[in-house]
Design an enzyme around this catalytic site. Structure first.
Site, PDB file in Angstrom:
ATOM      1  N   TYR A 122      72.401 -20.938  23.024  1.00 13.17           N
ATOM      2  CA  TYR A 122      73.298 -21.559  22.040  1.00 13.17           C
ATOM      3  C   TYR A 122      73.533 -23.036  22.322  1.00 13.17           C
ATOM      4  O   TYR A 122      73.171 -23.550  23.367  1.00 13.17           O
ATOM      5  CB  TYR A 122      74.584 -20.786  21.857  1.00 13.17           C
ATOM      6  CG  TYR A 122      75.537 -20.547  23.001  1.00 13.17           C
ATOM      7  CD1 TYR A 122      75.478 -21.233  24.197  1.00 13.17           C
ATOM      8  CD2 TYR A 122      76.547 -19.597  22.852  1.00 13.17           C
ATOM      9  CE1 TYR A 122      76.391 -21.003  25.203  1.00 13.17           C
ATOM     10  CE2 TYR A 122      77.463 -19.349  23.859  1.00 13.17           C
ATOM     11  CZ  TYR A 122      77.386 -20.054  25.032  1.00 13.17           C
ATOM     12  OH  TYR A 122      78.301 -19.815  26.015  1.00 13.17           O
ATOM     13  N   GLU A 123      74.115 -23.707  21.344  1.00 19.77           N
ATOM     14  CA  GLU A 123      74.256 -25.174  21.314  1.00 19.77           C
ATOM     15  C   GLU A 123      72.906 -25.883  21.342  1.00 19.77           C
ATOM     16  O   GLU A 123      72.763 -26.975  21.870  1.00 19.77           O
ATOM     17  CB  GLU A 123      75.139 -25.675  22.460  1.00 19.77           C
ATOM     18  CG  GLU A 123      76.501 -25.035  22.550  1.00 19.77           C
ATOM     19  CD  GLU A 123      77.305 -25.198  21.275  1.00 19.77           C
ATOM     20  OE1 GLU A 123      76.999 -26.086  20.481  1.00 19.77           O
ATOM     21  OE2 GLU A 123      78.246 -24.412  21.076  1.00 19.77           O
ATOM     22  N   GLY A 124      71.909 -25.243  20.776  1.00 22.95           N
ATOM     23  CA  GLY A 124      70.549 -25.773  20.784  1.00 22.95           C
ATOM     24  C   GLY A 124      69.783 -25.166  21.944  1.00 22.95           C
ATOM     25  O   GLY A 124      70.139 -25.364  23.108  1.00 22.95           O
TER      26      GLY A 124
END
Length: 597
Positions: free
Chosen positions: A439-441
């Site tokens: 997550y968050e890229g």
């Protein structure tokens, strides 16, 4: 067994000693925060982590969150723990005093975040996401919205989320379908569905403030047509109290591999009232303010879990007896020796230890730059610090989470069969750590960001605040003696590989973007290894000076030198592997026909 004692001595070393010469200190905004005061903050944070959050970590994982009649309930003990956390002022630690925050440096806040994540990473997401949301609101929202929402979010009575992902689009946000229809009073009606929303619904706070990416009717296609909106779960009344529901509902909570005590929700927005944050069609700029804050924090999640896993493995390795030492019996009073005597067990423990200390040191450098970027009165210092943050944010996010996951796996291996059993508590660290790489890229996206956006930006300007200190250190310590000498040589070789790799990617990537893409992950790892090597070499230089001066804390500095030696002997050689992989190019990676997979 889940055991955790905050590594306060190493934290103080990173905070006060290691980076004192980086040009990011002595900020007027933090004059009142003396070293003694900051140490006291860390000590109190350690008590919160160890005494309040750690005891509900495994039970929270076992119980998980539940959805009943549209309401999410957190596990037993979480609501009481959050209230203690909030009343203690921990939600407001690094927030602006204008909105009720305490205004402490990010260099301290990130160490506190590490403790919270080590003790209970699921819990950390609730206040952590709120801090990120307040950053975006403070930077882009109108004064009216700031006054209405920031005080309660900073104090922690209201929480925050970011709502990006939809079922059909994750990284490619240009495909999102959530609509924002303008109203005569200047508000917007938001309609759409979002998935994977961490802390999207829970029972810890009075209200939840969602930052939602949506598209206006006249918006251009793609990411250039996305706007950001503030959408509260409950509409506030004129006096600031919680008012009526705002058309935000929970369709489901995700059943996940880990982070079971963190509510990850599918949210529906049905004509929910929202307000524009920032400029129309420029929502990605505002949202990335929050995402970049969160990416550094996600890296800290990896570090925290790596530290917790390491400590659990050390406890077990000292307690578990099995076999005898290859060099002769070490504990004749026992039926067998503790497994910590075995070389391969030490290899795993030391690997996790150097990952933790190296990430903490590198993260300390970046967090000091975050402070200087925001608070330095010198515009040149602000720019230099901002350049370093821009360059290393993807490295912190990807490297720290990769290594934290590796450390958790090492802990399971040290435990052997007992590590595979839930009752040991260490398999939870593996499950909890895995999402941080996504997550968050995803970490692959972080690597593409590094080579695709950061390397070439401003004619390579972002590289200078990273390359120049390392080059200067090598030159200044080329004649070093003792344990530092081979480390400077190792740093020089790895740094040379990084410089050559940078040139290779720049040359090949201009002609063929797939060449840069093929090199990206190895390049990010190489840069991270060089950054850690630089920090370890600085640590050894400082330790040598302290020992020569007869410092009373000799055992700490001796251990620092021994830990660094393992890093240079056993971990830094990976830099050569990364260099050779980058040099090989894309050919073998792209040669296999799609149908053959």
């Amino acid at each position: 067994m889940q055991v955790y004692q905050a590594p306060l001595r190493d934290m103080r070393f990173v905070l006060h000693e290691l980076h004192a010469d980086d040009g990011h200190g002595d900020l007027p905004a933090f004059e009142e925060f003396t070293p003694d005061l900051l140490d006291a903050v860390l000590e109190e944070a350690a008590k919160v982590a160890q005494d309040i959050l750690l005891p509900i970590n495994r039970s929270g994982d076992e119980e998980g969150c539940t959805l009943e009649n549209g309401v999410v309930r957190t596990p037993e003990g979480f609501k009481a723990a959050y209230e203690q956390f909030r009343q203690g002022g921990w939600c407001a630690l690094a927030s602006d005093p204008e909105w009720g925050g305490q205004g402490l440096p990010e260099s301290v806040n990130k160490l506190v975040e590490e403790m919270i994540c080590a003790a209970n990473v699921s819990f950390s997401l609730y206040p952590g996401l709120t801090h990120g949301a307040t950053t975006a609101i403070e930077g882009y929202a109108s004064d009216e919205l700031k006054r209405a929402y920031l005080p309660k979010m900073v104090e922690g009575s209201w929480s925050g989320t970011m709502c990006l992902t939809e079922a059909h689009c994750g990284t490619d946000l240009g495909l999102l379908r959530t609509r924002a229809v303008p109203q005569e009073d200047g508000s917007y009606k938001i309609t759409g569905s979002k998935i994977f929303i961490s802390a999207g619904e829970h029972d810890l706070t009075e209200n939840i403030i969602h930052l939602v990416l949506a598209r206006m009717p006249d918006a251009p296609k793609g990411v250039k047509g996305i706007s950001l909106f503030l959408v509260p779960k409950y509409l506030p009344k004129a006096d600031g109290a919680v008012g009526p529901a705002n058309g935000v509902s929970v369709a489901a909570i995700e059943h996940k591999m880990g982070l079971k005590a963190s509510a990850t929700c599918q949210l529906n927005f049905d004509d929910s009232i929202g307000w524009l944050v920032g400029t129309a069609h420029k929502g990605m700029e505002a949202m990335f303010t929050m995402m970049n804050t969160e990416r550094v924090s996600v890296g800290v999640q990896g570090l925290g879990l790596g530290e917790a896993a390491y400590q659990a493995a050390v406890w077990y390795a000292k307690d578990r007896i099995q076999g005898r030492s290859l060099s002769g019996v070490k504990r004749p009073d026992l039926a067998a020796d503790p497994i910590i005597v075995h070389p391969d067990v030490r290899r795993m423990l030391l690997t996790a230890r150097v990952y933790n200390e190296g990430c903490r040191a590198l993260g300390g450098w970046v967090s000091r730059a975050l402070d200087a970027q925001k608070h330095s009165p010198d515009p040149e210092v602000r720019q230099r610090a901002g350049d370093l943050v821009a360059l290393l944010t993807p490295v912190v996010k990807a490297l720290f989470t990769d290594l934290g996951y590796d450390s958790a796996n090492h802990a399971v291996q040290v435990y052997g069969g007992h590590g595979f059993i839930r009752e040991s508590g260490v398999e939870q660290y593996v499950r909890d750590a895995r999402i941080a790489m996504i997550y968050e890229g995803t970490n692959g996206i972080q690597a593409l960001d590094l080579v695709g956006r950061k390397l070439g930006a401003h004619m390579g300007r972002y590289l200078r605040p990273f390359f120049h200190p390392i080059s200067n250190f090598i030159e200044a310590n080329g004649a070093a003696e003792g344990p530092l000498q081979p480390m400077v040589q190792g740093l020089q070789q790895a740094f040379g590989a990084l410089q050559l790799s940078t040139g290779t990617i720049a040359q090949k990537g201009m002609k063929d973007p797939e060449e840069a893409g093929a090199a990206a992950t190895d390049y990010l790892r190489l840069m991270g290894l060089v950054g850690m090597a630089y920090c370890f070499a600085k640590s050894v230089r400082i330790a040598g000076e302290k020992l020569a001066a007869g410092d009373a804390d000799a055992d700490f500095y001796k251990a620092k030198i021994a830990t660094a030696a393992f890093f240079f002997d056993r971990i830094l050689p990976q830099a050569t592997v990364c260099f050779l992989a980058i040099k090989s190019g894309k050919k073998s990676m792209m040669a296999l026909e799609e149908a053959a997979f």
